[in-house]
Design a protein around this motif. Structure first.
Motif, PDB file in Angstrom:
ATOM      1  N   ASP A 117       0.839  -1.209   0.000  1.00 42.82           N
ATOM      2  CA  ASP A 117       0.000   0.000   0.000  1.00 42.82           C
ATOM      3  C   ASP A 117       0.868   1.251   0.000  1.00 42.82           C
ATOM      4  O   ASP A 117       0.619   2.203  -0.759  1.00 42.82           O
ATOM      5  N   HIS A 118       1.880   1.243   0.854  1.00 39.08           N
ATOM      6  CA  HIS A 118       2.777   2.392   0.982  1.00 39.08           C
ATOM      7  C   HIS A 118       3.488   2.696  -0.331  1.00 39.08           C
ATOM      8  O   HIS A 118       3.676   3.869  -0.704  1.00 39.08           O
ATOM      9  N   LEU A 119       3.858   1.634  -1.049  1.00 39.59           N
ATOM     10  CA  LEU A 119       4.582   1.790  -2.316  1.00 39.59           C
ATOM     11  C   LEU A 119       3.645   1.887  -3.519  1.00 39.59           C
ATOM     12  O   LEU A 119       4.104   1.957  -4.657  1.00 39.59           O
ATOM     13  N   LYS A 120       2.335   1.885  -3.235  1.00 35.58           N
ATOM     14  CA  LYS A 120       1.307   1.989  -4.280  1.00 35.58           C
ATOM     15  C   LYS A 120       1.432   0.862  -5.313  1.00 35.58           C
ATOM     16  O   LYS A 120       1.354   1.083  -6.520  1.00 35.58           O
ATOM     17  N   ILE A 121       1.615  -0.347  -4.811  1.00 32.31           N
ATOM     18  CA  ILE A 121       1.696  -1.536  -5.655  1.00 32.31           C
ATOM     19  C   ILE A 121       0.388  -2.306  -5.517  1.00 32.31           C
ATOM     20  O   ILE A 121       0.056  -2.801  -4.443  1.00 32.31           O
ATOM     21  N   ASP A 122      -0.354  -2.397  -6.600  1.00 37.34           N
ATOM     22  CA  ASP A 122      -1.654  -3.081  -6.558  1.00 37.34           C
ATOM     23  C   ASP A 122      -1.501  -4.585  -6.386  1.00 37.34           C
ATOM     24  O   ASP A 122      -2.225  -5.208  -5.598  1.00 37.34           O
ATOM     25  N   SER A 123      -0.579  -5.188  -7.155  1.00 37.98           N
ATOM     26  CA  SER A 123      -0.358  -6.631  -7.065  1.00 37.98           C
ATOM     27  C   SER A 123       1.101  -6.929  -7.391  1.00 37.98           C
ATOM     28  O   SER A 123       1.778  -6.143  -8.057  1.00 37.98           O
ATOM     29  N   ALA A 124       1.570  -8.071  -6.915  1.00 32.18           N
ATOM     30  CA  ALA A 124       2.980  -8.410  -7.093  1.00 32.18           C
ATOM     31  C   ALA A 124       3.171  -9.910  -7.041  1.00 32.18           C
ATOM     32  O   ALA A 124       2.337 -10.654  -6.520  1.00 32.18           O
ATOM     33  N   ASP A 125       4.286 -10.363  -7.614  1.00 37.52           N
ATOM     34  CA  ASP A 125       4.753 -11.715  -7.348  1.00 37.52           C
ATOM     35  C   ASP A 125       5.376 -11.700  -5.958  1.00 37.52           C
ATOM     36  O   ASP A 125       5.953 -10.697  -5.540  1.00 37.52           O
ATOM     37  N   VAL A 126       5.268 -12.805  -5.236  1.00 39.47           N
ATOM     38  CA  VAL A 126       5.803 -12.884  -3.878  1.00 39.47           C
ATOM     39  C   VAL A 126       6.620 -14.158  -3.742  1.00 39.47           C
ATOM     40  O   VAL A 126       6.175 -15.235  -4.153  1.00 39.47           O
ATOM     41  N   ALA A 127       7.832 -14.031  -3.189  1.00 39.20           N
ATOM     42  CA  ALA A 127       8.687 -15.186  -2.936  1.00 39.20           C
ATOM     43  C   ALA A 127       9.120 -15.183  -1.477  1.00 39.20           C
ATOM     44  O   ALA A 127       9.509 -14.142  -0.949  1.00 39.20           O
ATOM     45  N   GLY A 128       9.060 -16.344  -0.841  1.00 41.47           N
ATOM     46  CA  GLY A 128       9.449 -16.434   0.558  1.00 41.47           C
ATOM     47  C   GLY A 128      10.261 -17.677   0.846  1.00 41.47           C
ATOM     48  O   GLY A 128       9.989 -18.750   0.299  1.00 41.47           O
ATOM     49  N   PHE A 129      11.267 -17.516   1.707  1.00 42.27           N
ATOM     50  CA  PHE A 129      12.094 -18.641   2.139  1.00 42.27           C
ATOM     51  C   PHE A 129      11.815 -18.965   3.597  1.00 42.27           C
ATOM     52  O   PHE A 129      11.754 -18.066   4.441  1.00 42.27           O
ATOM     53  N   SER A 130      11.636 -20.251   3.909  1.00 37.20           N
ATOM     54  CA  SER A 130      11.469 -20.710   5.283  1.00 37.20           C
ATOM     55  C   SER A 130      10.308 -19.971   5.968  1.00 37.20           C
ATOM     56  O   SER A 130       9.168 -20.061   5.519  1.00 37.20           O
ATOM     57  N   MET A 131      10.566 -19.239   7.041  1.00 40.49           N
ATOM     58  CA  MET A 131       9.513 -18.460   7.694  1.00 40.49           C
ATOM     59  C   MET A 131       8.822 -17.548   6.695  1.00 40.49           C
ATOM     60  O   MET A 131       7.590 -17.394   6.708  1.00 40.49           O
ATOM     61  N   GLY A 132       9.607 -16.954   5.808  1.00 37.59           N
ATOM     62  CA  GLY A 132       9.030 -16.082   4.789  1.00 37.59           C
ATOM     63  C   GLY A 132       8.084 -16.809   3.857  1.00 37.59           C
ATOM     64  O   GLY A 132       7.112 -16.231   3.359  1.00 37.59           O
ATOM     65  N   GLY A 133       8.338 -18.100   3.621  1.00 34.97           N
ATOM     66  CA  GLY A 133       7.434 -18.887   2.794  1.00 34.97           C
ATOM     67  C   GLY A 133       6.105 -19.132   3.471  1.00 34.97           C
ATOM     68  O   GLY A 133       5.042 -19.097   2.831  1.00 34.97           O
ATOM     69  N   SER A 134       6.128 -19.379   4.782  1.00 32.37           N
ATOM     70  CA  SER A 134       4.876 -19.557   5.530  1.00 32.37           C
ATOM     71  C   SER A 134       4.064 -18.276   5.515  1.00 32.37           C
ATOM     72  O   SER A 134       2.829 -18.303   5.358  1.00 32.37           O
ATOM     73  N   ILE A 135       4.748 -17.143   5.660  1.00 31.41           N
ATOM     74  CA  ILE A 135       4.072 -15.844   5.590  1.00 31.41           C
ATOM     75  C   ILE A 135       3.511 -15.621   4.192  1.00 31.41           C
ATOM     76  O   ILE A 135       2.408 -15.095   4.026  1.00 31.41           O
ATOM     77  N   ALA A 136       4.252 -16.051   3.174  1.00 33.66           N
ATOM     78  CA  ALA A 136       3.792 -15.892   1.798  1.00 33.66           C
ATOM     79  C   ALA A 136       2.525 -16.713   1.539  1.00 33.66           C
ATOM     80  O   ALA A 136       1.602 -16.257   0.858  1.00 33.66           O
ATOM     81  N   TYR A 137       2.471 -17.940   2.078  1.00 34.66           N
ATOM     82  CA  TYR A 137       1.246 -18.734   1.961  1.00 34.66           C
ATOM     83  C   TYR A 137       0.075 -17.996   2.607  1.00 34.66           C
ATOM     84  O   TYR A 137      -1.031 -17.927   2.047  1.00 34.66           O
ATOM     85  N   GLN A 138       0.301 -17.444   3.803  1.00 39.75           N
ATOM     86  CA  GLN A 138      -0.759 -16.727   4.499  1.00 39.75           C
ATOM     87  C   GLN A 138      -1.188 -15.491   3.712  1.00 39.75           C
ATOM     88  O   GLN A 138      -2.375 -15.181   3.626  1.00 39.75           O
ATOM     89  N   PHE A 139      -0.218 -14.798   3.117  1.00 39.16           N
ATOM     90  CA  PHE A 139      -0.526 -13.628   2.288  1.00 39.16           C
ATOM     91  C   PHE A 139      -1.418 -14.025   1.109  1.00 39.16           C
ATOM     92  O   PHE A 139      -2.367 -13.316   0.770  1.00 39.16           O
ATOM     93  N   ALA A 140      -1.111 -15.164   0.496  1.00 39.02           N
ATOM     94  CA  ALA A 140      -1.899 -15.627  -0.648  1.00 39.02           C
ATOM     95  C   ALA A 140      -3.353 -15.860  -0.261  1.00 39.02           C
ATOM     96  O   ALA A 140      -4.271 -15.633  -1.070  1.00 39.02           O
ATOM     97  N   VAL A 141      -3.585 -16.291   0.975  1.00 38.91           N
ATOM     98  CA  VAL A 141      -4.942 -16.562   1.463  1.00 38.91           C
ATOM     99  C   VAL A 141      -5.627 -15.275   1.910  1.00 38.91           C
ATOM    100  O   VAL A 141      -6.800 -15.046   1.616  1.00 38.91           O
ATOM    101  N   GLN A 142      -4.888 -14.416   2.611  1.00 37.09           N
ATOM    102  CA  GLN A 142      -5.470 -13.174   3.134  1.00 37.09           C
ATOM    103  C   GLN A 142      -5.703 -12.132   2.053  1.00 37.09           C
ATOM    104  O   GLN A 142      -6.685 -11.380   2.109  1.00 37.09           O
ATOM    105  N   SER A 143      -4.784 -12.065   1.097  1.00 32.46           N
ATOM    106  CA  SER A 143      -4.800 -10.967   0.120  1.00 32.46           C
ATOM    107  C   SER A 143      -4.694 -11.506  -1.301  1.00 32.46           C
ATOM    108  O   SER A 143      -3.769 -11.149  -2.042  1.00 32.46           O
ATOM    109  N   PRO A 144      -5.623 -12.359  -1.722  1.00 31.90           N
ATOM    110  CA  PRO A 144      -5.508 -13.015  -3.031  1.00 31.90           C
ATOM    111  C   PRO A 144      -5.480 -12.048  -4.208  1.00 31.90           C
ATOM    112  O   PRO A 144      -4.822 -12.331  -5.221  1.00 31.90           O
ATOM    113  N   LYS A 145      -6.151 -10.909  -4.090  1.00 31.30           N
ATOM    114  CA  LYS A 145      -6.198  -9.955  -5.198  1.00 31.30           C
ATOM    115  C   LYS A 145      -4.885  -9.193  -5.352  1.00 31.30           C
ATOM    116  O   LYS A 145      -4.668  -8.545  -6.386  1.00 31.30           O
ATOM    117  N   ARG A 146      -4.026  -9.276  -4.340  1.00 32.16           N
ATOM    118  CA  ARG A 146      -2.749  -8.554  -4.398  1.00 32.16           C
ATOM    119  C   ARG A 146      -1.617  -9.440  -4.929  1.00 32.16           C
ATOM    120  O   ARG A 146      -0.485  -9.001  -5.041  1.00 32.16           O
TER     121      ARG A 146
END
Length: 291
Positions: A117-146
């Protein structure tokens, strides 16, 4: 004794990671020089980010205890060739200050959206490693349109996705065990307040011990293409990993039906830490998938 050996091995591998990452970056004559950097307000804290390159946005989410440099130094120059790479440092990590706010993958995934939101990015590819991957899965569920596409490196959407030995790995960890290690060196170099070192570690140990589960039914609803990359011996339960891939539409006979949009790559002879050292392999998989 077994846990002590586990800790010793962890630090040995972590030191190797730092050496390999820095050597690779220097060998290529490349240094991490972000186009810009700053802080984004996110749910009561300020999250640090760095931006590299130009093109479609690609958000990078690091692993536990890592900084942007420790996790992504060798890979960012490759990814920034055709992407605008936005690397984030999570609560308490790197330049992002320690906060008493309770850690959860739900909150951390919400922080990612606030940075966008701060960077005014409507949608993006997201990559996460380890803990970051778990957060990325959660992001995909919480914010699917992003989300456009999702890359998961050596990670899982639930605690049970790890082998039991991994889930019990933090049980006997004490903050003092991490003193005078490469982890503390990296922390001291950029942390806003070095006095929070032990508080940060204690908070992370508590976070690691709490079970989490994004939910199989939620993973099955992810419509964005997903690339899963794992080391063959990285601590993930490969039976659970195969089930995850099936939830995403994979594990079929592509000779008899259309090829699924999601992909699975198992990198041979690699553990959880060492798989992040495979820069050429990771870059090749990611660039082909994201393009």
């Amino acid at each position: 004794m077994k846990n002590i050996c586990t800790i010793a091995r962890f630090f040995k591998l972590f030191c190797c990671t730092i050496i390999v990452v820095l050597t690779a970056a220097q060998a290529n004559g490349q240094q991490l020089k972000p186009v810009s950097s700053g802080y984004a307000p996110a749910n009561g804290i300020s999250v640090y980010y760095e931006i590299y390159g130009q093109g479609k946005p690609l958000v990078l989410l690091h692993g536990a205890f890592y900084t942007i440099g420790l996790n992504w130094a060798a890979l960012i120059p490759e990814l920034a060739k055709d992407h605008q790479v936005i690397a984030i440092e999570m609560q308490g990590h790197g330049h992002t200050a320690y906060a008493e706010r309770k850690l959860s993958i739900t909150t951390l995934a919400a922080d990612v959206e606030k940075v966008m939101d701060h960077l005014k990015i409507d949608s993006a590819d997201v990559a996460g490693f380890s803990m970051g991957g778990s957060i990325a899965y959660q992001f995909a569920v919480q914010s699917p349109k992003r989300l456009r596409k999702l890359v998961i490196i050596s990670s899982t959407y639930k605690t049970a996705g790890w082998l039991p030995v991994v889930n019990g790995g933090f049980k006997d960890f004490k903050p003092e065990l991490f003193d005078n290690t490469p982890l503390q060196t990296a922390y001291d170099e950029v942390a806003p307040d070095k006095a929070n070192w032990h508080r940060f570690l204690t908070q992370m140990f508590q976070f690691a011990e709490e079970p989490f589960d994004v939910g199989a039914e939620n993973i099955a609803k992810i419509t964005a293409p997903v690339l899963i990359i794992a080391g063959d011996n990285d601590g993930l339960d490969k039976v659970e990993l195969a089930k995850t891939y099936q939830l995403l539409g994979g594990g079929v006979s592509a000779d008899l039906q259309p090829m699924p949009t999601s992909q699975l790559a198992i990198v041979p002879a690699q553990g959880h830490v060492s798989v992040m050292m495979q820069t050429a392999t990771l870059a090749g998989y990611m660039q082909q998938f994201l393009q």
